[in-house]
Design a protein around this motif. Structure first.
Motif, PDB file in Angstrom:
ATOM      1  N   THR A  23       0.831  -1.210   0.000  1.00 31.54           N
ATOM      2  CA  THR A  23       0.000   0.000   0.000  1.00 31.54           C
ATOM      3  C   THR A  23       0.863   1.256   0.000  1.00 31.54           C
ATOM      4  OG1 THR A  23      -0.240  -0.224   2.425  1.00 31.54           O
ATOM      5  CG2 THR A  23      -2.005  -1.104   1.042  1.00 31.54           C
TER       6      THR A  23
ATOM      7  N   SER B  25      -5.856   5.548  -2.930  1.00 34.50           N
ATOM      8  CA  SER B  25      -5.300   4.561  -2.007  1.00 34.50           C
ATOM      9  C   SER B  25      -5.276   5.085  -0.579  1.00 34.50           C
ATOM     10  CB  SER B  25      -3.879   4.181  -2.448  1.00 34.50           C
ATOM     11  OG  SER B  25      -3.281   3.311  -1.511  1.00 34.50           O
TER      12      SER B  25
ATOM     13  N   LEU C   6      -6.894  -8.352   1.987  1.00 37.01           N
ATOM     14  CA  LEU C   6      -7.554  -7.524   0.982  1.00 37.01           C
ATOM     15  C   LEU C   6      -6.616  -6.459   0.417  1.00 37.01           C
ATOM     16  CD1 LEU C   6     -10.342  -7.255  -0.340  1.00 37.01           C
ATOM     17  CD2 LEU C   6     -10.916  -5.547   1.407  1.00 37.01           C
ATOM     18  N   SER C   7      -5.766  -5.902   1.263  1.00 33.74           N
ATOM     19  CA  SER C   7      -4.847  -4.864   0.783  1.00 33.74           C
ATOM     20  C   SER C   7      -3.879  -5.408  -0.261  1.00 33.74           C
ATOM     21  CB  SER C   7      -4.080  -4.244   1.957  1.00 33.74           C
ATOM     22  OG  SER C   7      -3.208  -5.188   2.552  1.00 33.74           O
TER      23      SER C   7
ATOM     24  N   GLY D  40      -6.006  -6.616  -3.511  1.00 35.13           N
ATOM     25  CA  GLY D  40      -6.472  -5.477  -4.288  1.00 35.13           C
ATOM     26  C   GLY D  40      -5.398  -4.944  -5.214  1.00 35.13           C
TER      27      GLY D  40
ATOM     28  N   THR E  88      -4.616  -4.893  -9.879  1.00 33.44           N
ATOM     29  CA  THR E  88      -4.305  -3.784 -10.793  1.00 33.44           C
ATOM     30  C   THR E  88      -3.519  -4.279 -12.000  1.00 33.44           C
ATOM     31  OG1 THR E  88      -2.227  -3.181  -9.665  1.00 33.44           O
ATOM     32  CG2 THR E  88      -4.259  -2.144  -8.869  1.00 33.44           C
TER      33      THR E  88
ATOM     34  N   PHE F  80      -9.537  -0.938  -8.117  1.00 34.35           N
ATOM     35  CA  PHE F  80      -8.712  -1.947  -7.441  1.00 34.35           C
ATOM     36  C   PHE F  80      -7.827  -1.314  -6.366  1.00 34.35           C
ATOM     37  CE2 PHE F  80      -9.053  -4.423 -11.637  1.00 34.35           C
ATOM     38  CZ  PHE F  80     -10.118  -5.180 -11.159  1.00 34.35           C
TER      39      PHE F  80
ATOM     40  N   LEU G 207      -9.900  -0.803  -3.365  1.00 31.36           N
ATOM     41  CA  LEU G 207     -10.081  -2.072  -2.651  1.00 31.36           C
ATOM     42  C   LEU G 207      -8.887  -2.345  -1.746  1.00 31.36           C
ATOM     43  CD1 LEU G 207     -12.143  -4.462  -2.603  1.00 31.36           C
ATOM     44  CD2 LEU G 207     -10.628  -5.610  -4.232  1.00 31.36           C
ATOM     45  N   SER G 208      -7.698  -2.114  -2.263  1.00 33.64           N
ATOM     46  CA  SER G 208      -6.481  -2.306  -1.481  1.00 33.64           C
ATOM     47  C   SER G 208      -6.424  -1.330  -0.302  1.00 33.64           C
ATOM     48  CB  SER G 208      -5.258  -2.117  -2.385  1.00 33.64           C
ATOM     49  OG  SER G 208      -4.061  -2.249  -1.653  1.00 33.64           O
TER      50      SER G 208
ATOM     51  N   GLY H  88      -8.741  -2.386   2.486  1.00 30.24           N
ATOM     52  CA  GLY H  88      -8.168  -3.467   3.285  1.00 30.24           C
ATOM     53  C   GLY H  88      -7.177  -2.953   4.302  1.00 30.24           C
TER      54      GLY H  88
END
Length: 396
Positions: free
Chosen positions: A36, A65, A95-96, A99, A103, A115, A118-119, A122
């Motif tokens: 992330t 993000s 999930l991080s 996600g 991509t 996407f 989504l990350s 998470g």
């Protein structure tokens, strides 16, 4: 320690500093922040070229993000303070990573941002429960324990940029899909800790009314401002250094980012250890003041002098990272998960907003202007830190 189970609450009572749990939290934090706050900013250059984006569109990736992470952290902090959900610790880190891996197949900016969101989500649900667990396992060594947890995250941020030249340069954006097995690995790492976390949470919930102290809202606001300014410094350097150093290769630029964030990880560890003795407010003020001259010098240096300056800048400005989390927990003693959401999540989200602002500045005035702005942020943060309440006057 190695012969005991995670679910052994009596063991933790006898040995308040629960090393095995702390290093598990730190390892999970490493994996989460690797993808992330580590890889996402570093990937901006590759996303920009792959999808033919301008600077403002590119920094939208970081904004999405960081913003999704920052919004969910305080929200889930409030929700889990009322009704803890320890399974979010495992689900969030999974999930991080998953996600970001998706991509790899994003056909457009819209899908890419979906996407990325989504990350970020998470990461947002992971941090409050992970930070709460660290608080439970810290015993009387709050600074050291939080430093161990945060060093995992900072190390992930540092190694994230290194993934670009070591891996993605050879496979392209499509190589990100291979992060899916890492997402599954995170579940194996974190799941054994959930039983222990649940037992600690249930015990705390039964004694909730006995917790001493009251929330200090003015102090919370001041500390959030300092965290925002520190986040802008970090995000600004990580994102815009590759653009600023056009003469350097992508590999060299990401290596310099590693130096900056890696030095910050060391600073986080030492800052956490020192704060248990020197005091949190004092360390916060001193670290931001020490970062000021290095921030001022950065735009005027090159070569090895720039590397040395980045080393000192990263060490000083990020040495208060873990201290900020503990300080916020002191200011919000009845809302430990919310404290994590504000000190980690809100600051990260503000960094994303700052990145878009600096992206717009770059489009209008050039990338060099961003580093002029960054030069003054630590000094402003140091001044604000002087007005924080002394932690010794707050209830433990």
């Amino acid at each position: 320690m190695g012969s005991q189970s995670f679910t052994s609450a009596p063991l933790e009572a006898e040995n308040p500093f629960f090393r095995r749990a702390l290093f598990t939290f730190s390892g999970a934090h490493f994996l989460n922040d690797l993808v992330t706050t580590g890889m996402v900013p570093a990937l901006v250059v590759m996303y920009k070229h792959a999808l033919h984006l301008n600077y403002t569109q590119s920094t939208l990736i970081v904004l999405v993000s960081y913003f999704t992470s920052s919004v969910t952290q305080p929200v889930f902090g409030i929700l889990t303070d009322r009704k803890p959900r320890v399974w979010l610790f495992s689900f969030g880190v999974f999930l991080s990573i998953a996600g970001l891996s998706l991509t790899a197949i994003a056909p457009s900016l819209t899908w890419l941002l979906l996407f990325i969101a989504l990350s970020g989500f998470g990461s947002g649900v992971f941090h409050p429960e992970a930070s709460r667990g660290t608080h439970f396992a810290s015993g009387y060594k709050k600074g050291l324990a939080q430093a161990i947890f945060q060093v995992g995250g900072n190390a992930g941020q540092a190694f994230g940029p290194l993934m670009i030249p070591l891996f993605l340069v050879h496979t392209g954006i499509h190589g990100l899909i291979w992060l899916l097995p890492v997402a599954l690995l995170s579940l194996i790492l974190t799941a054994p800790l959930l039983g222990w976390m649940n037992s600690k949470v249930q015990n705390i919930q039964r004694r909730r009314k006995e917790i001493a102290g009251k929330n200090h809202i003015p102090g919370v606001i001041l500390l959030v401002l300092v965290i925002i300014l520190r986040s802008w410094c970090q995000v600004g350097v990580v994102i815009f250094l590759p653009f600023y150093m056009k003469h350097a290769s992508l590999e060299m630029s990401e290596l310099l980012n590693f130096v900056f964030v890696g030095a910050g990880a060391l600073g986080t560890l030492f800052g956490g250890m020192i704060s248990d003795r020197a005091g949190m407010k004092r360390l916060l003020v001193v670290s931001m003041f020490l970062a000021t001259p290095f921030a001022l010098l950065l735009p005027h240096l090159s070569g090895w002098l720039a590397v040395l300056d980045l080393l000192c800048f990263g060490f000083s400005v990020l040495s208060s990272f873990s201290v900020g989390v503990i300080y916020m927990q002191k200011l919000l003693p009845k809302n430990i998960a919310l404290a994590s959401g504000l000190s980690i999540g809100f600051g990260v989200g503000a960094g994303g907003i700052g990145s878009v602002f600096m992206g717009g500045v770059s489009d209008m005035f050039g990338v060099a202007s961003v580093f002029t702005i960054l030069s003054f942020l630590p000094m402003i943060g140091a001044v604000i830190s002087c007005f924080l309440p002394n932690e010794k006057r707050l209830a433990n």
